[in-house]
Design an enzyme around this catalytic site. Structure first.
Site, PDB file in Angstrom:
ATOM      1  N   ASP A 123       0.913  -1.154   0.043  1.00 48.15           N
ATOM      2  CA  ASP A 123      -0.082   0.050   0.235  1.00 48.15           C
ATOM      3  C   ASP A 123       0.866   1.197   0.068  1.00 48.15           C
ATOM      4  O   ASP A 123       1.376   1.863   1.006  1.00 48.15           O
ATOM      5  CB  ASP A 123      -0.957  -0.066   1.215  1.00 48.15           C
ATOM      6  N   LYS A 125       1.652   8.132   0.070  1.00 45.18           N
ATOM      7  CA  LYS A 125       1.863   8.116   1.505  1.00 45.18           C
ATOM      8  C   LYS A 125       3.621   8.709   1.642  1.00 45.18           C
ATOM      9  O   LYS A 125       4.177   8.841   0.589  1.00 45.18           O
ATOM     10  CB  LYS A 125       2.022   6.441   2.300  1.00 45.18           C
ATOM     11  N   ASP A 175       0.323  -4.948   4.621  1.00 46.77           N
ATOM     12  CA  ASP A 175      -0.954  -4.474   4.650  1.00 46.77           C
ATOM     13  C   ASP A 175      -1.952  -5.827   4.109  1.00 46.77           C
ATOM     14  O   ASP A 175      -3.176  -5.325   3.653  1.00 46.77           O
ATOM     15  CB  ASP A 175      -1.145  -3.275   3.503  1.00 46.77           C
ATOM     16  N   ASP A 209      -5.714   6.404  -1.059  1.00 43.09           N
ATOM     17  CA  ASP A 209      -5.219   5.651   0.197  1.00 43.09           C
ATOM     18  C   ASP A 209      -6.117   5.039   1.070  1.00 43.09           C
ATOM     19  O   ASP A 209      -5.784   4.207   1.937  1.00 43.09           O
ATOM     20  CB  ASP A 209      -4.237   6.578   1.113  1.00 43.09           C
ATOM     21  N   ARG A 211     -11.062  -0.408   2.433  1.00 39.74           N
ATOM     22  CA  ARG A 211     -12.351  -0.674   2.303  1.00 39.74           C
ATOM     23  C   ARG A 211     -13.030  -0.723   0.951  1.00 39.74           C
ATOM     24  O   ARG A 211     -14.197  -1.224   1.039  1.00 39.74           O
ATOM     25  CB  ARG A 211     -12.876   0.851   3.400  1.00 39.74           C
TER      26      ARG A 211
HETATM   27  N1  BES Z   1      -3.044   0.363   5.380  1.00 38.53           N
HETATM   28  C1  BES Z   1      -3.431   1.742   5.765  1.00 38.53           C
HETATM   29  C2  BES Z   1      -3.716   1.580   7.246  1.00 38.53           C
HETATM   30  C3  BES Z   1      -2.501   1.579   8.204  1.00 38.53           C
HETATM   31  C4  BES Z   1      -1.721   2.520   8.670  1.00 38.53           C
HETATM   32  C5  BES Z   1      -2.202   0.109   8.683  1.00 38.53           C
HETATM   33  C6  BES Z   1      -0.637   2.209   9.235  1.00 38.53           C
HETATM   34  C7  BES Z   1      -1.158   0.094   9.586  1.00 38.53           C
HETATM   35  C8  BES Z   1      -0.377   1.034   9.706  1.00 38.53           C
HETATM   36  C9  BES Z   1      -4.657   2.045   5.091  1.00 38.53           C
HETATM   37  O1  BES Z   1      -4.987   1.738   3.970  1.00 38.53           O
HETATM   38  C10 BES Z   1      -4.773   3.499   4.852  1.00 38.53           C
HETATM   39  O2  BES Z   1      -3.811   4.145   4.360  1.00 38.53           O
HETATM   40  N2  BES Z   1      -5.514   4.416   5.800  1.00 38.53           N
HETATM   41  C11 BES Z   1      -5.557   5.803   5.667  1.00 38.53           C
HETATM   42  C12 BES Z   1      -6.971   6.005   5.598  1.00 38.53           C
HETATM   43  C13 BES Z   1      -7.252   7.865   5.442  1.00 38.53           C
HETATM   44  C14 BES Z   1      -6.651   7.987   4.156  1.00 38.53           C
HETATM   45  C15 BES Z   1      -8.700   7.982   5.759  1.00 38.53           C
HETATM   46  C16 BES Z   1      -5.016   6.183   7.052  1.00 38.53           C
HETATM   47  O3  BES Z   1      -5.193   5.643   7.913  1.00 38.53           O
HETATM   48  O4  BES Z   1      -4.300   7.150   7.080  1.00 38.53           O
HETATM   49 ZN    ZN Z   2      -3.983  -0.015   3.293  1.00 38.79          ZN
HETATM   50 MN    MN Z   3      -3.963   2.867   2.325  1.00 40.76          MN
END
Ligand code: BES
Ligand code: ZN
Ligand code: MN
Length: 494
Positions: free
Chosen positions: A271, A278, A289, A348, A352
């Site tokens: 990811d 990111k 991920d 990102d 979901r």
């Molecule tokens: N895989 C990430 C969440 C994550 C972050 C898991 C750090 C483990 C460690 C997920 O896909 C993500 O990027 N989520 C975003 C959502 C946001 C853009 C609403 C997040 O948590 O920043």
């Molecule tokens: Zn993710």
């Molecule tokens: Mn993500």
């Protein structure tokens, strides 16, 4: 490593190391340790009274050489407070013993199981802990790998009656199955993303004995209209797949009964965030991920051997999330498999999207109970840290059951609220729903998004972000993937 139950007393067992858990209270009230202390001529009392050994959880002290027992060393292991000695604590104490034994180049180790857990349960968690501790993540090192010389692990249960031997053996059999499945999940999550692509993840699924596995490819998913899932993989050259696992060969003698249960695991093999890229710091951790997907594969591998009474399927949407000339853009609108339209505000928030299609598809396969597990939101880590996974959903009975089982699984779960008012954050101006909310309650708004695709099917969501990775290393575990979720999922279906 062979794991065996041994009836008899601690003094008779011949081994390189005998691990003896000691409770904190026993530093003061010494009576329960007297039989051991007499055997080793006061060495245990000496270690405690001198302050050399404090029986805090996972502290250890080696007494060597020791007369009066056949073991070549005696390892005192801090077991913490007696009143908190849950099966999960025994598991990690067993693990601490195994890692100490390995560090001392032992080949045979025995653990004295203390506490008053039923023999089958004690043997099971001890076996799980031993296998968990014996695992290393250094498979790509060409030199200087950790020593792995431990050959035998004996479990002794002093309080158990003679007839408990059968229960203990069955406990070990189950513990070995879940322990191996947990390590399998860890191996998958530890694999770098150049090795473990979505296609390779599907291949690993097909190699699991006892499962019927098929993978929907890009063309099939396009035909079926899974555009939420497909939107995530557009930027990557690696083809996506929706892995579907079933346990075939139901025996008419003992037919499986009850509603079809579906386990759904997020399988993002890397990811990067996509166009909503990111930051570089810790981005390498996003090779993990797919830890939710790995937990589902591990749980299904275990269930294929345990043969639960309820019917179960597993689904792992597997994709890579990269930016690129064909990648999904912020603002794009796609139609999901269920038919609901999604405005993708942030690429990102991809987990979901793939889960939305996988959950909806599970329902068309007849699933009447849904459980998904996903490294879904950083917000969940902010809320709960690395101690509990977030639990949300519409199936309160199952959530209560999972929560009660935490003291056995050792996998912390904490329920977060799902009030209707949270739904507002993901309302879109131009589509049915958008894929992110505002800054607040991010773990919950992610779950509210998923809820849209479960309709009226009872559903539980586990947000395991942060729980999937051990960043520091523990006395009973190496750094790296944890396999979090395998024991919770298996426990549910058992
Ligand atoms: N895989 C990430 C969440 C994550 C972050 C898991 C750090 C483990 C460690 C997920 O896909 C993500 O990027 N989520 C975003 C959502 C946001 C853009 C609403 C997040 O948590 O920043
Ligand atoms: Zn993710
Ligand atoms: Mn993500």
């Amino acid at each position: 490593m062979e794991i065996e139950y041994r009836p008899g007393t601690f003094s008779d067992i011949a081994c390189d190391l005998l691990a003896y858990p000691v409770f904190e209270e026993e530093a003061e009230d010494f009576a329960p340790l007297e039989p051991l202390d007499r055997r080793v001529r006061g060495a245990v009392r000496g270690a405690l009274e001198s302050g050399e050994f404090k029986p805090e959880l996972h502290r250890t002290c080696t007494l060597f050489p020791v007369a009066g027992v056949r073991a070549r060393r005696l390892l005192l292991v801090g077991a913490g407070k007696k009143g908190r000695f849950d099966p999960a604590v025994l598991r990690d104490v067993a693990g601490t013993a195994v890692r100490a034994a390995r560090a001392a180049a032992c080949r045979t180790t025995a653990l004295l199981g203390r506490g008053d857990h039923p023999a089958g349960l004690a043997a099971r968690v001890a076996a799980e802990g031993a296998l968990y501790a014996d695992y290393e993540a250094d498979i790509y090192k060409t030199r200087g790998r950790e020593r792995r010389e431990l050959e035998r692990f004996y479990i002794l249960l002093p309080g158990a009656p003679a007839r408990a031997a059968g229960e203990a053996a069955e406990g070990i059999r189950r513990g070995v199955i879940t322990g191996e499945a947990t390590n399998f999940a860890r191996t998958l999550a530890n694999e770098p993303a150049n090795i473990l692509t979505p296609a390779r993840l599907a291949e690993r699924a097909r190699e699991i004995p006892g499962l019927a596995v098929r993978t929907l490819d890009r063309e099939e998913m396009e035909r079926m209209g899974m555009h939420a899932l497909l939107a995530v993989s557009r930027g990557s050259a690696e083809p996506p797949g929706l892995i579907v696992l079933e346990i075939p060969g139901e025996k008419p003698k003992r037919p499986r009964r009850g509603p079809l249960h579906a386990l759904v695991g997020k399988g993002v093999t890397f990811d990067s965030g996509g166009i909503s890229l990111k930051p570089a710091d810790k981005m390498e951790e996003m090779k993990g991920d797919m830890a939710g997907g790995a937990a589902v594969l591990g749980a299904m591998a275990a269930l294929a051997r345990l043969k639960p009474r309820v019917p179960v399927i597993g689904l792992v949407p597997a994709v890579e999330n990269l930016p690129g000339g064909r990648a999904t853009r912020p603002g794009d609108v796609v139609t999901s498999y269920l038919g609901k339209t999604v405005e993708i505000i942030n690429t990102d928030a991809e987990g979901r999207l793939i889960l939305a299609d996988a959950l909806a598809y599970a329902r068309t396969l007849g699933a009447a109970r849904l459980l998904d597990v996903a490294t879904l939101t950083g917000a969940c880590m902010v809320a709960l840290g690395r101690v509990n996974a977030g639990m949300m959903g519409t199936d309160q009975k199952t959530m209560d059951l999972l929560r009660r089982n935490c003291r056995v699984t050792g996998e912390g779960l904490w329920q977060l609220p799902m009030d209707d008012a949270y739904r507002k954050a993901i309302r879109s101006e131009i589509a049915d729903v958008k894929n992110i909310g505002d800054r607040w309650g991010g773990a919950i708004t992610a779950a509210k998004f998923l809820e849209e695709f479960t309709e009226d099917t009872p559903w539980v969501h586990l947000d395991i972000a942060g729980m999937d990775l051990e960043t520091d290393g523990r006395p009973f575990a190496c750094k790296g993937a944890t396999g979090f979720g395998v024991r919770t999922l298996v426990g549910w279906l058992e």
